[in-house]
Design an enzyme around this catalytic site. Structure first.
Site, PDB file in Angstrom:
ATOM      1  N   ASP A 168      -0.545   2.724  -5.220  1.00 56.27           N
ATOM      2  CA  ASP A 168      -0.589   1.294  -5.528  1.00 56.27           C
ATOM      3  C   ASP A 168      -1.842   0.996  -6.339  1.00 56.27           C
ATOM      4  OD1 ASP A 168      -2.058   2.005  -3.116  1.00 56.27           O
ATOM      5  OD2 ASP A 168      -2.455  -0.128  -2.866  1.00 56.27           O
ATOM      6  N   ASN A 224      -9.608   4.140  -1.832  1.00 55.28           N
ATOM      7  CA  ASN A 224     -10.153   5.181  -0.952  1.00 55.28           C
ATOM      8  C   ASN A 224      -9.279   6.419  -0.855  1.00 55.28           C
ATOM      9  OD1 ASN A 224     -12.501   3.742  -0.378  1.00 55.28           O
ATOM     10  ND2 ASN A 224     -11.469   2.561   1.204  1.00 55.28           N
ATOM     11  N   HIS A 238       0.827  -1.212   0.000  1.00 51.06           N
ATOM     12  CA  HIS A 238       0.000   0.000   0.000  1.00 51.06           C
ATOM     13  C   HIS A 238       0.864   1.266   0.000  1.00 51.06           C
ATOM     14  CE1 HIS A 238      -4.150   0.875  -0.122  1.00 51.06           C
ATOM     15  NE2 HIS A 238      -4.392   1.119   1.134  1.00 51.06           N
ATOM     16  N   ASN A 298      -6.702   6.586   3.604  1.00 54.38           N
ATOM     17  CA  ASN A 298      -8.094   6.920   3.303  1.00 54.38           C
ATOM     18  C   ASN A 298      -8.448   8.371   3.610  1.00 54.38           C
ATOM     19  OD1 ASN A 298      -8.112   4.243   2.746  1.00 54.38           O
ATOM     20  ND2 ASN A 298      -9.494   3.648   4.385  1.00 54.38           N
TER      21      ASN A 298
END
Length: 195
Positions: free
Chosen positions: A97, A118, A23, A72
Site C-alpha cells: 500500500d 515500516n 494496509h 512491520n
C-alpha cells in the site's frame, strides 16, 4: 540456484481483522495472482504462506508469499524465503500500500527509500539492500485530520470496491509484466507517461 524464479511478496497483517483493510492491499493483489495461476497458499517453514506457479507453461516460476507476521516485521520472512528459494533481491517484487499515491493508481520502482513504510524498511534491512522491486498500490491520503496509522487499518468503503477490484487486477498485471518484460516497459505502461 533456481535462476528462473521470482519471489513476489504481498505485504499485510495477519488474520481476519485486517484482511479487507487498506494496509493489506498487497496481499489482496497477491490473491488475484494466485487465482490466475491456479495456485493455493500453504504454510511454509519461513513463517509464511506460499503458493507456487507459472504465468505461462514453461515461463518463469513465481513464488507468491504472505508473511504470517505483522507488516512491520516482514523482513525476516522475506529474507528467509529469498535464501530458501535462491532468489536474489533484484528478483524480489514487493506489493504494498502507498499513502502518497492517489487511490486507484500504481507506481513501480526498484530500490529507493521506504517513505516511512515500516514493512519496506524491515525488508531492506533484512535483505541488506533496498534494491528490490516494488509495486506501489495507491490507497490515497486519509480524509481531514485522520491519523494515517488509523486510516491504513480501515476497510475500503463500499463505494470504492468496484474500483479496488480493477486496481488489484492492474497490480497483478504489473507484477506479471515486471517478470516478463522488465521494469522500464512496465513503468511505461502503468505510469501513463507521468513520472
Amino acid at each position: 540456484m533456481a535462476s528462473d524464479s521470482w519471489l513476489v511478496v504481498g505485504l499485510g497483517n495477519p488474520g481476519p481483522k485486517y484482511e479487507a483493510t487498506r494496509h493489506n492491499v498487497g496481499q489482496m493483489a497477491l490473491d488475484v495472482l494466485a487465482e490466475r495461476m491456479g495456485a493455493k497458499f500453504s504454510p511454509h517453514k519461513t513463517n509464511s504462506r506460499v503458493a507456487e506457479g507459472r504465468i505461462v507453461p514453461g515461463g518463469p516460476k513465481l513464488i507468491l508469499a504472505k508473511s504470517n507476521g505483522y507488516m512491520n516485521t516482514s523482513g525476516g520472512p522475506v529474507s528467509a524465503l529469498a535464501k530458501y528459494f535462491g532468489v536474489d533481491p533484484d528478483r524480489v517484487i514487493v506489493l504494498h500500500d502507498e499513502l502518497d499515491l492517489p487511490f486507484d493508481s500504481l507506481k513501480l520502482k526498484q530500490g529507493g527509500g521506504h517513505g516511512g513504510h515500516n514493512g519496506l524498511r524491515d525488508i531492506a534491512k533484512a535483505l541488506g539492500t533496498p534494491e528490490f522491486l516494488r509495486v506501489r498500490i495507491g490507497i490515497g491520503r486519509p480524509p481531514g485530520q485522520q491519523d494515517p496509522a488509523d486510516f491504513v487499518l480501515k476497510p475500503f468503503a463500499s463505494g470504492e470496491r468496484d474500483t479496488l477490484a480493477v486496481l488489484l487486477e492492474d497490480a497483478a498485471d504489473a507484477s506479471e509484466m515486471l517478470v516478463t518484460d522488465g521494469l522500464t516497459a512496465t513503468q511505461q505502461r502503468f505510469h501513463g507517461g507521468a513520472r
